[in-house]
Scaffold this active site. Sequence first.
Site, short mmCIF file in Angstrom:
data_model
loop_
_atom_site.label_atom_id
_atom_site.label_comp_id
_atom_site.label_asym_id
_atom_site.label_seq_id
_atom_site.Cartn_x
_atom_site.Cartn_y
_atom_site.Cartn_z
N LYS A 196 39.30 96.29 -60.49
CA LYS A 196 39.97 96.32 -61.98
C LYS A 196 39.67 97.54 -62.56
O LYS A 196 38.28 97.81 -63.00
CB LYS A 196 39.83 95.15 -62.77
CG LYS A 196 40.36 95.19 -64.14
CD LYS A 196 40.34 93.86 -64.93
CE LYS A 196 41.28 94.12 -66.43
NZ LYS A 196 40.85 92.64 -66.92
N LYS A 254 44.09 96.14 -59.81
CA LYS A 254 44.60 95.95 -61.02
C LYS A 254 44.54 97.48 -61.67
O LYS A 254 43.27 97.73 -61.65
CB LYS A 254 44.35 94.99 -61.93
CG LYS A 254 45.08 94.96 -63.25
CD LYS A 254 44.38 93.55 -63.74
CE LYS A 254 44.82 93.64 -65.13
NZ LYS A 254 44.26 92.26 -65.88
N1 LIG Z 1 43.01 90.66 -67.66
C1 LIG Z 1 44.36 90.92 -67.81
C2 LIG Z 1 44.32 92.22 -68.35
O1 LIG Z 1 43.21 93.05 -68.92
C3 LIG Z 1 45.58 93.01 -68.58
C4 LIG Z 1 46.87 92.72 -67.98
C5 LIG Z 1 48.01 93.68 -68.49
O2 LIG Z 1 47.87 94.53 -68.97
O3 LIG Z 1 49.07 93.13 -68.11
#
Ligand SMILES: NCC(=O)CCC(=O)O
Length: 329
Positions: A196, A254
């Site tokens: 992430k 992500k």
């Molecule tokens: N744990 C979820 C996020 O940090 C953000 C997700 C997003 O921006 O859609």
Amino acid sequence: MFPIRRNRRLRTNEAIRSLVRETVITPNDFLVPLFVVEGKGIKDEIPSMPNYFRYSLDLLENEVKELWSLGLKSVLLFVKVPDNLKDNKGTEALNPNGLMQRAVKTVKKACPDMLVMTDVALDPYSAYGHDGIIKNGQIINDDTIEVLAEMSVSHAQAGANFVAPSDMMDGRILTIREALEDENFINTGIMSYSAKYASAFYGPFRDALDSAPVDIQDIPKDKKTYQMDYSNRFEAIKETEMDIDEGADIVMIKPGISYLDILREIKNEVDVPVAVYQVSGEYAMIKAAAEKGWLDHDQIMLETTTAFKRAGADIIASYFAKDIVKLIS
Ligand SMILES: NCC(=O)CCC(=O)O
Ligand SMILES: [Mg+2]
């Protein structure tokens, strides 16, 4: 080879194109993020996420039934916690009757076969908007993961099928796995946000949950001491391999669209399913350009999600899931 090999023969019409198409998205590919709030009769549009809503539990029920009827069988739950329940330790996260715990039960009651995944992180519960406990301006790793493990057990007790730790603390997958095993939740899975990145694409999400880091002296203004530097590639592989060794059943990259190289590289390296998250900023960007008439909304939606699958995603978490499924079925 020309003219014996003319590559354009395979693009002559839609029939041949569909016959040779390498990547096709289906409802099975999608995981639907859902935002939950306290109250009754609430379906609240998120300003920076047009046509995406926060639901109170009564309306969440209808929403998951609709998702199920469309062939969407997995949801990822996030809760917006009232400010007065936020502190520095995630106390409310462990409340057996907390919003997340009730949301899990609500979904399971409405749709018993729906796969329910829960967000595990302190930020929605943190008075400071951080994913960890803060002492002297530092995010304290090892104290935080103890809370995340208890939170995971609490979600499992409520009926979650998977917990999804999104915090990027070191060692949390092992600590959570051990806690679940100790409580005999041997079949509760872990989907780890293993790579992430500290990304500006999360902006609209933080509006949705009111979970952005607060602007207070001595509180870090960003999440760069735990989320990854977007300049790094090898680090993503290290993070992901470590999470698998610690017990992650599914790993996640992500954000999505700016990280397709990472997604492909991880898919080539690992032997567990790989998920990608098309995050709120990606959604907002497409919505905004489409509203202006500058991009074709539906075509961009298909192109981006197909790109995730082509790049190696087995699972796509996307705010477009419902719209896409309506479009392709
Ligand atoms: N744990 C979820 C996020 O940090 C953000 C997700 C997003 O921006 O859609
Ligand atoms: Mg890690």
